[in-house]
Design an enzyme around this catalytic site. Structure first.
Site, PDB file in Angstrom:
ATOM      1  N   SER A  63      -9.268   1.917   2.668  1.00 42.06           N
ATOM      2  CA  SER A  63      -8.373   2.689   1.821  1.00 42.06           C
ATOM      3  C   SER A  63      -7.299   1.850   1.133  1.00 42.06           C
ATOM      4  CB  SER A  63      -7.691   3.764   2.665  1.00 42.06           C
ATOM      5  OG  SER A  63      -6.951   3.174   3.735  1.00 42.06           O
ATOM      6  N   SER A 111      -9.869  -0.573   6.740  1.00 40.70           N
ATOM      7  CA  SER A 111      -9.229  -0.343   5.447  1.00 40.70           C
ATOM      8  C   SER A 111      -8.506  -1.543   4.862  1.00 40.70           C
ATOM      9  CB  SER A 111      -8.253   0.838   5.549  1.00 40.70           C
ATOM     10  OG  SER A 111      -8.962   2.047   5.617  1.00 40.70           O
ATOM     11  N   LYS A 165       0.857  -1.187   0.000  1.00 42.50           N
ATOM     12  CA  LYS A 165       0.000   0.000   0.000  1.00 42.50           C
ATOM     13  C   LYS A 165       0.890   1.233   0.000  1.00 42.50           C
ATOM     14  CE  LYS A 165      -3.815   2.030   2.680  1.00 42.50           C
ATOM     15  NZ  LYS A 165      -4.718   1.809   3.843  1.00 42.50           N
TER      16      LYS A 165
END
Length: 474
Positions: A156, A180, A82
């Site tokens: 996210s 997330s 990420k």
């Protein structure tokens, strides 16, 4: 082995194939890179692809394995991160224009540990701006869901979720503050673990909420999550929130024996509306658990009914405080422009009073005590839906649940944020496909530091439910 076979292997399975000589790390890296080149323009899962580095690391892995210097089950296995996980010499944008050209000079601890294990970095996956949102639509990339490109991959950690569902990486590292990791796992039909809070170091990860941020693995099998945790979990002096004791044993993990397992259904969550496909996925999971010998128990955790309210009085103010600190230091000299949704969420943080946050922190402590009591006296695990609906559209703000309109963002965290607030380990895993052809997901929740128990139950369910379901068309 052909490229298609390689990219759909589990991470540990691929590691075994590389060690046994059935394929090589270079062949695996090339198979993934070719697929990224072909599919990433359609999905926008990656914002940075490190092709040359990946091939260099893969060649090094092959050479080490050839001379007997095997580093472990992920040696030579390609992965992504990420894009809030700092990588030395590789830009880390955090999904923002503010950091669009930022190239860190040091790796995050989690990246250091994966590199030491011989894993091969393919690149950085898109994240919602500063990990503060549920759609993973940013200035850098508009991530699309491999199951239906008109839908989001949630957020996210949506870039990681899309990459794994489309076989653009063998595993990834995400973060979870109010869901997330688990939201993208649900929307994309993969597995993701929010570990016990502080079990994986957050040092070098762009923060959102220092009391709620969890760093954890995402993959296509529970076995892979266990192997990743065995590498990345453990104390780290660079992170003051990291637990100091030895981590649980992930190495010897197998599928759990479920005979007599007490599985909790929480009354306060049972009243929340969900789409029919989600309800069916939960029902199927409970029947499967009972068939494996588990016993379903109804329990009460009163403050879980207010978890979203408690979360919203803590996380936005903490995020605002973090950004005010950065604006006064790290961001100086940069043009400070946020996306509209992040502006709104930061404004929400500013509107919360100090007393409101203090009282919410008190409720958070009590919620943790309520959960601990239930685990100590009544159940071994808790099972809930992960999200009340299947993947939503990028512009969608309202979702139909039980014939009523509900706020989309508030709805997606309803089953998630209570377990982030309390730091308990929580696994999101697929539970079938809904009538709309999109995946549904359930959560397995356990007591603090019982991450291996959660994963073992997940492995047993995974073995009973059959192989990973690939999105049609990819």
């Amino acid at each position: 082995m052909d490229a298609d076979e390689i990219v759909w292997m589990g991470a540990v399975e691929l590691g075994r194939a590389i060690r046994a000589g059935r394929t090589t790390a270079v062949e695996a890296a090339r198979a993934y890179l070719d697929r990224i080149e072909r599919l990433n323009p359609l999905l926008e899962a990656y914002v940075t692809v490190t092709a040359e580095r990946a091939l260099r690391e893969a060649a090094q892995a092959d050479a080490e394995i050839a001379r007997g210097a095997w580093r472990g089950p992920l040696h030579g296995v390609p992965y992504c991160l990420k894009d809030i996980v700092q990588t030395a010499g590789i830009r880390t944008t955090a999904g923002s224009t503010i950091l669009g050209d930022w190239i860190p000079d040091a790796d995050a601890t989690v990246q250091t540990r994966l590199a030491a294990a011989g894993a091969v970095l393919l690149g950085k996956a898109n994240t919602h701006e500063f990990a503060f949102g549920a759609t993973t639509q940013t200035i850098h990339a508009k991530t699309r869901n491999p199951w239906d490109r008109s839908r989001t991959a949630a957020g996210s950690s949506g870039g990681s979720g899309a990459a794994l569902a489309a076989a653009l990486a063998a595993f990834s590292i995400g973060s979870d503050t109010a869901g997330s990791i688990r939201g993208p796992a649900a929307y994309c039909g993969i597995v993701g673990l929010k570990p016990t809070w502080g079990l994986v170091s957050a040092a070098g990860v762009v923060a959102q909420s220092f009391t709620s941020d969890h760093i954890g693995p995402m993959a296509r099998s529970v076995e892979d999550l266990s192997a990743i945790m065995a590498i990345v979990a453990g104390p780290d002096a660079a992170d003051p929130t990291c637990l100091t004791g030895p981590p649980p044993d992930f190495v010897s993990l197998g599928a759990a024996e479920l005979d007599g397992l007490r599985v909790g259904l929480v009354d306060e969550l049972a009243g929340f509306p969900v789409q029919p496909g989600v309800a069916k996925g939960l029902e199927t999971t409970l029947l499967r658990l009972e068939a494996l010998g588990a016993r379903i128990v109804r329990v009460s955790v009163p403050l879980l009914a207010r978890a979203r309210e408690i979360n919203n009085a803590i996380v936005p103010p903490e995020t605002l405080a973090q950004h005010q600190r950065w604006q006064a230091g790290w961001f100086k000299g940069r043009e400070i422009v946020y996306g509209d949704d992040v502006v709104q969420l930061l404004a929400t943080g500013a509107a919360i009073s100090g007393p409101e946050t203090i009282l919410a922190q008190r409720d958070r402590i009590v919620l943790g005590q309520q959960l601990a009591k239930v685990f100590a006296e009544e159940v071994d695990i808790i099972v809930t839906p992960t999200a009340p609906m299947t993947a939503t559209r990028p512009d969608q703000t309202i979702v139909d649940l039980g014939g009523e309109e509900h706020d989309m963002l508030g709805s997606i965290i309803r089953f998630l944020c209570g377990f982030s607030l309390t730091g308990v380990p929580t696994l999101a895993m697929p539970a079938g496909v809904a009538e709309d052809g999109l995946p549904v997901s359930i959560q397995i929740v356990g007591p603090l530091l019982h991450d291996p128990r959660v994963l073992a139950v997940g492995a047993a369910l995974e073995a009973a439910s059959g192989p990973f379901l690939r999105p049609p068309g990819v």
